[in-house]
Scaffold this motif. Sequence first.
Motif: not given
Length: 204
Positions: A94-95, A97, A125-126, A153-155, A204
């Motif tokens: 998730r997260n 972008t 966003a997954c 950026e991290t997920v 999601c």
Amino acid sequence: MGDNKYYQGSHRCELCLSKNQQIQAKDEVIRAKDAVIAAKDDAIAQLDLAVKQLKMQLRMASSSTVTKKPSMVNMKSASSIAQEEKDALTVYIRNVTESMTHEMLLKAFSVFGHIRVLNVVHAKACAFAEFATPEAYQMALSASMVRVGSGQETVMTEMRVRRPHQPPPQQQSFSRKSSFSNIRAVSKDLKVDEGCDVSTNYNC
């Protein structure tokens, strides 16, 4: 006188020889009949054996035909087991972008092991990463946070969870004078959720 006795003796020998020949001929006929009977018995035995073998082959063919047609229950259970095995090796990400491309995510998660399938869904966003081995799956899941691209950026990684299947909502009837709150409630029930995976409902 002596010649008469000789004649009688020779005549008796001829009679004995003739009887012996008749007896031998009868014995030969009897042996021939016995041979014919034995041949018939052998043919009957061989025919019985062939019939038994044919029946056995027919039974084996019918049993193999039944085995080749599995029931729908077995087919469903096999497909569900295969799906569970895939889910056990799939990490939910998730997260994600819009700037994170498929190549960037593939490179970031390939450090844990070989990835069979990577499905990126920017609309939700997954993403989903199916690993080839349980060890790679556990490493990715234990990482919790994974840096993507340049590292800015991290997920987040989570276990993929299957939601229980819900039947489609039944059409609700209401009068023309329904309140605004009732209309909102009905429209909310009839709203279709756009999931990440069209075939199944997941995180999601």
